[in-house]
Design an enzyme around this catalytic site. Structure first.
Site, PDB file in Angstrom:
ATOM      1  N   ASN A 112       0.834  -1.082  -0.262  1.00  0.00           N
ATOM      2  CA  ASN A 112      -0.065   0.041  -0.184  1.00  0.00           C
ATOM      3  C   ASN A 112       0.864   1.337   0.132  1.00  0.00           C
ATOM      4  OD1 ASN A 112      -2.861   1.130   0.531  1.00  0.00           O
ATOM      5  ND2 ASN A 112      -1.515   2.307   1.862  1.00  0.00           N
ATOM      6  N   GLU A 113       0.647   2.009  -0.830  1.00  0.00           N
ATOM      7  CA  GLU A 113       1.513   3.198  -1.154  1.00  0.00           C
ATOM      8  C   GLU A 113       3.028   3.044  -1.013  1.00  0.00           C
ATOM      9  OE1 GLU A 113      -2.081   6.279   0.062  1.00  0.00           O
ATOM     10  OE2 GLU A 113      -0.556   5.904   1.690  1.00  0.00           O
TER      11      GLU A 113
ATOM     12  N   GLU B 157      -8.248   5.278  -3.965  1.00  0.00           N
ATOM     13  CA  GLU B 157      -8.833   5.890  -2.742  1.00  0.00           C
ATOM     14  C   GLU B 157      -8.922   7.401  -3.326  1.00  0.00           C
ATOM     15  OE1 GLU B 157      -5.999   5.988   0.401  1.00  0.00           O
ATOM     16  OE2 GLU B 157      -5.425   3.809   0.531  1.00  0.00           O
TER      17      GLU B 157
END
Length: 690
Positions: free
Chosen positions: A150-151, A313
């Site tokens: 994630n990221e 997101e």
């Protein structure tokens, strides 16, 4: 060819955390999602402690129930590999997995992203949980794809654990082969830095001046990128072997990571996390800042990686961390506006963060669609409208491409070099901002284009105009591609300090602007920084080299840095001169026709008035200028497929605005036919079809 998501319709989704909520809420949550036309959820990216509560003890019950129930409600599932948040047992038992500061201080458990990519143990355990998940869900009918980690490089993009120093040592050894070649590339003859053994090489470390070798530092950033790509690639290989029918992506953009190489090597397409209100927390300076509209520049960066992408997101409420709220509540209409901002710029799948605001933990102020009370609110109602509109727009927009006749060129070498060479970064930032802003206000759609070592002239010829504001690092090979673009009909614009470094960040002994001096037909005779008590000189330009004034009558100055140019070729046209200071009368801007195209050189940072004048000279106009009249507060952009254009109008103003169309057009979102005066409400959106 760039890799893109392959959707046959636009899709709405949401990030969901079944581990945060009682199971009794799940069915009602999924039912309400379907009523809003939400068809995708992302889960599990922070769930490692649930999936493996003890080393080697894998527990899938919670996520089995969530995935099965989602399938019952017709929801598709994106699974995140949970390696962004290692469980406490892992970091306690294996401290070698922890990242460290440049000073060697370990980052401890309690946040996220506190591991290092170089740890063999972390890769082993991360790959194992990835493999277990892929074996479990690789054939589940609800699961459509995977998000790696994630990221990557979010929170921190610097890595100085012992494992990182060792991995860097191996990386430079593979790159240079011999110490002689490394010493030459890094200029270690300066200050007696010469290396005589590979064991002497480390990532940058603290020193009295806090000024590491700049050439080492540039390679350090390249290593950080390669290391992250390798880390993600191992997980991608595992998933692809176990789940060949499910796609693989990850979400960015963050520092010191070549997202183009990452996507090309390991992903099916790239994804992004879009939070437009960050532009109101850190607004740009100057008159008429673009604010949340500026977020389109970030989305354009993503589009350069994947022309059609996923927003993993999308901002769904006010934002903040556990000790502060930083972002105001989105005003009525803004969530819808931001959604269509993402769609205009290439998003064919948009997932909101998050379904319900967390009641515990670090993100209790990072609001989702639903508030703590879980009762209907205006954000739910607004996004329900978006869901209804997607049923009309979905098949028309999906797979269409953003249309632009101009691109602003970027590249990772200059991006990373400018992190340390701190005068260069702001210079480039000012110029890019000025170009993007004036293109926005004149309703001229623009792309960002990343120049890579394998970029072909065919990749450039899609654009009538290319702007490369300040490419300090400009290797001969890239310069050759740019020259071929000009000779075949392109218009190319450079700014100050072009081409004064090679690929290692060294300054070769050659006249500036280095490898494009011959193309431009000029050299840089002198130069000066504009800073402090040094006042930017006035400009004169045009056929009679008249004083340059803005529409308000203010004289225009050549800001930031001044290259004083010397004309070397007879066919160079001087289009502007400096009108003050010791170099008054010397060339400031030149134009030269080369082959079928033309090349421009401006010896300063681009300001908004200078960009306006150049757009006039370059002949660039809005593609809808002949029939659509728009105020500056409206962004206009076009997505096109099979010869059919969808024209997006996004009103970023808090006031209603009036536009006008001389042609009959249809608003796809409402089905209404429009002609003559058009009214857009505050934060309103229209998608026009001719």
């Amino acid at each position: 060819m760039a890799k893109s998501i392959r959707n046959d319709r636009l899709q709405l989704g949401v990030c969901y955390y079944p581990e945060h909520w009682p199971e009794s809420l799940w069915s009602d949550d999924f039912r309400r999602m379907r009523e809003m036309n939400i068809s995708v959820i992302r889960i599990a990216e922070f769930g490692w402690a649930i999936l493996e509560p003890e080393e080697g003890n894998f527990r899938f019950e919670l996520f089995d129930k969530a995935v099965d129930l989602a399938h019952e409600y017709g929801l598709q599932v994106i699974l995140g590999t949970p390696t962004a948040t290692p469980p406490a047992w892992l970091t306690e038992k294996y401290p070698e997995v922890l990242n460290a500061s440049r000073e060697g201080v370990l980052f401890r458990h309690g946040m996220r992203r506190h591991y290092n990519y170089s740890s063999a143990k972390y890769r082993e355990l991360g790959n194992r949980i990835t493999a277990k998940m892929a074996e479990r869900y690789g054939n589940h009918p609800a699961v459509i794809g995977w998000q790696i980690d994630n990221e990557l490089n979010c929170e921190i993009s610097e890595f100085y654990a012992e494992a990182d120093h060792a991995a860097f040592r191996e990386w430079v050894r593979n790159k240079y082969g011999t110490l002689d070649r490394l010493n030459e590339a890094w200029g270690t003859v300066v200050w007696s830095q010469t290396y005589t053994d590979w064991g002497q090489i480390y990532l940058s470390r603290p020193n009295p001046g806090q000024s590491p070798n700049p050439h080492l530092l540039l390679d350090e950033k390249r290593f950080t990128s390669d290391n992250a790509i390798s880390f993600a690639g191992e997980q991608a290989d595992i998933i692809r072997a176990a789940a060949p029918s499910q796609w693989i992506t990850t979400n960015g953009l963050f520092g010191r990571l070549d997202n183009h190489d990452l996507t090309e090597q390991h992903l099916d397409f790239f994804s992004y996390d879009s939070y437009p209100q960050f532009a109101t927390i850190f607004p740009e300076g100057g008159v008429e800042p673009l604010m949340d509209r500026r977020w389109g520049a970030s989305l354009s960066n993503v589009r350069s990686v994947s022309p059609q992408f996923c927003v993993m997101e999308q901002q769904a409420g006010p934002g903040g961390w556990v000790n502060r709220i930083e972002m105001a509540s989105p005003r009525p209409g803004q969530l819808r506006l931001w959604t269509y901002q993402s769609v205009l710029h290439g998003a064919d799948m948009v997932l909101y963060f998050r379904w319900r605001t967390a009641t515990v933990g670090t993100e209790i102020y990072w609001h989702g669609i639903n508030d703590y009370h879980n009762r209907p609110n205006r954000r739910v109602r607004e996004l329900t409208q978006v869901g209804e509109e997607f049923t009309r727009l979905g098949e028309l927009a999906a797979g269409s491409e953003y249309k632009a006749g101009i691109a602003i060129i970027r590249d990772y070498d200059n991006q990373w070099d400018a992190e340390f060479d701190v005068w260069h970064g702001p210079l480039n930032g000012q110029s890019v901002k000025s170009w993007y802003k004036q293109l926005q206000y004149q309703h001229i759609p623009a792309d960002y284009l990343y120049l890579k070592n394998d970029t072909l002239v065919e990749d450039l010829l899609r654009y009538e105009v290319l702007v490369y504001p300040h490419p300090a690092i400009l290797p001969d090979e890239r310069a050759a591609v740019l020259e071929a673009y000009v000779r075949q009909g392109g218009k190319l614009v450079f700014g100050a300090r072009t081409g004064y470094k090679d690929i290692h960040g060294r300054c070769p002994m050659r006249p500036l602007p280095g490898p494009v001096a011959g193309l431009c037909g000029i050299t840089v005779e002198d130069f000066t920084l504009i800073k402090g008590t040094v006042e930017a000189p006035l400009l004169q330009w045009g056929a009679a080299l008249e004083n340059v004034k803005t529409t308000g009558g203010n004289e225009i100055r050549a800001a930031g840095f001044n290259d004083i140019l010397s004309v070397e070729a007879e066919d160079v046209e001087v289009t502007a001169v400096y009108a003050s200071d010791y170099y008054a009368g010397q060339p400031a801007m030149t134009k030269r026709k080369v082959g079928q195209g033309e090349v421009w050189y401006y010896g300063a940072a681009f300001s908004e008035p200078v960009v306006d004048k150049l757009l006039e000279w370059l002949g660039l106009e809005s593609p809808v200028k002949e029939w659509l009249t728009l105020p500056k507060s409206v962004e206009m952009g076009i997505r096109s497929k099979d010869g059919q254009d969808l024209i997006f109008l996004l009103n970023y103003s808090g006031e209603p605005i009036a536009a006008a169309s001389s042609r009959p057009v249809k608003d796809v979102l409402t089905g209404n036919m429009l002609h003559g005066e058009i009214s857009l409400p505050a934060y309103g959106v229209m998608v026009l079809e001719q």
